[in-house]
Design a protein around this motif. Structure first.
Motif, PDB file in Angstrom:
ATOM      1  N   GLN A  90      45.250  45.897  35.734  1.00  0.00           N
ATOM      2  CA  GLN A  90      45.246  46.042  34.273  1.00  0.00           C
ATOM      3  C   GLN A  90      44.810  44.724  33.628  1.00  0.00           C
ATOM      4  O   GLN A  90      44.711  44.613  32.420  1.00  0.00           O
ATOM      5  N   ILE A  91      44.573  43.721  34.450  1.00  0.00           N
ATOM      6  CA  ILE A  91      44.228  42.378  33.961  1.00  0.00           C
ATOM      7  C   ILE A  91      42.740  42.349  33.591  1.00  0.00           C
ATOM      8  O   ILE A  91      41.924  42.965  34.283  1.00  0.00           O
ATOM      9  N   PRO A  92      42.357  41.647  32.504  1.00  0.00           N
ATOM     10  CA  PRO A  92      40.930  41.565  32.147  1.00  0.00           C
ATOM     11  C   PRO A  92      40.071  41.045  33.303  1.00  0.00           C
ATOM     12  O   PRO A  92      40.514  40.214  34.098  1.00  0.00           O
ATOM     13  N   LYS A  93      38.820  41.553  33.366  1.00  0.00           N
ATOM     14  CA  LYS A  93      37.928  41.247  34.495  1.00  0.00           C
ATOM     15  C   LYS A  93      37.694  39.746  34.693  1.00  0.00           C
ATOM     16  O   LYS A  93      37.572  39.288  35.828  1.00  0.00           O
ATOM     17  N   GLN A  94      37.603  38.987  33.580  1.00  0.00           N
ATOM     18  CA  GLN A  94      37.345  37.546  33.733  1.00  0.00           C
ATOM     19  C   GLN A  94      38.452  36.851  34.527  1.00  0.00           C
ATOM     20  O   GLN A  94      38.224  35.826  35.151  1.00  0.00           O
ATOM     21  N   ALA A  95      39.661  37.429  34.470  1.00  0.00           N
ATOM     22  CA  ALA A  95      40.793  36.802  35.148  1.00  0.00           C
ATOM     23  C   ALA A  95      41.116  37.450  36.488  1.00  0.00           C
ATOM     24  O   ALA A  95      41.760  36.841  37.342  1.00  0.00           O
ATOM     25  N   MET A  96      40.670  38.710  36.663  1.00  0.00           N
ATOM     26  CA  MET A  96      40.982  39.407  37.914  1.00  0.00           C
ATOM     27  C   MET A  96      39.846  40.358  38.275  1.00  0.00           C
ATOM     28  O   MET A  96      39.693  41.416  37.670  1.00  0.00           O
ATOM     29  N   ALA A  97      39.035  39.930  39.216  1.00  0.00           N
ATOM     30  CA  ALA A  97      37.972  40.792  39.741  1.00  0.00           C
ATOM     31  C   ALA A  97      37.870  40.498  41.236  1.00  0.00           C
ATOM     32  O   ALA A  97      38.347  39.454  41.698  1.00  0.00           O
ATOM     33  N   HIS A  98      37.307  41.445  41.952  1.00  0.00           N
ATOM     34  CA  HIS A  98      37.170  41.262  43.405  1.00  0.00           C
ATOM     35  C   HIS A  98      35.759  41.620  43.860  1.00  0.00           C
ATOM     36  O   HIS A  98      35.049  42.370  43.191  1.00  0.00           O
TER      37      HIS A  98
END
Ligand SMILES: [Cu+2]
Length: 151
Positions: free
Chosen positions: A60-68
């Motif tokens: 649920q975290i914004p992409k800039q902070a959590m992406a893989h």
């Protein structure tokens, strides 16, 4: 044999070949999570096999902070070096162009709810190839797995 029959036979053979190779190709589905882990950490494959890796990020975290992403690295490369350089390559989706020769395959970045995939040919040389997430901090936190290439 009449030429029409010949042509029909050739088409039938081509069609069979296309269908069987499409059926033979495997898709490995991986989920990347907020705990900075992949849910699949071992992939077994045959030398030269074509596989698809499909990565979905659950977050649920914004992409800039959590992406893989999933980046498969050559077994002779220094994984730490590739990971460190890539984590700094923000403008290139965290794939270091400097190390492109060491990278066998890489997906794009998947933010929460997104799915990315890459189809590639597994190396012909048997051995263990690490795959990692190059988003900053994720590989050091343990976001990795091993592609085991076996006869
Ligand atoms: Cu990650």
């Amino acid at each position: 044999m009449k030429s029409l029959t010949k042509i029909t036979l050739i088409f039938a053979l081509i069609f069979t070949g296309v269908v069987s190779s499409a059926m033979a190709q495997r898709t490995i589905e991986i989920v990347g999570m907020d705990n900075m882990k992949f849910d699949v950490t071992t992939i077994e494959a045959s030398p030269g096999e074509e596989i698809t890796i499909k990565l979905t990020t659950k977050s649920q975290i914004p992409k800039q902070a959590m992406a893989h992403n999933v980046v498969v690295i050559d077994k002779d490369a220094n994984v730490d070096e590739v990971a460190n350089a890539s984590a700094r390559a923000r403008d290139n989706d965290y794939i270091s162009p400097e190390y492109k020769d060491e990278i066998i395959a890489a997906t794009g970045l998947a933010g929460g709810g997104e799915t990315v995939e890459i189809t590639f040919t597994v190396p012909k040389e048997t051995g263990d190839y690490e795959y990692i997430c190059t988003f900053p901090g994720h590989y050091p936190a343990g976001m990795k797995g091993v592609l085991q290439v076996r006869e």
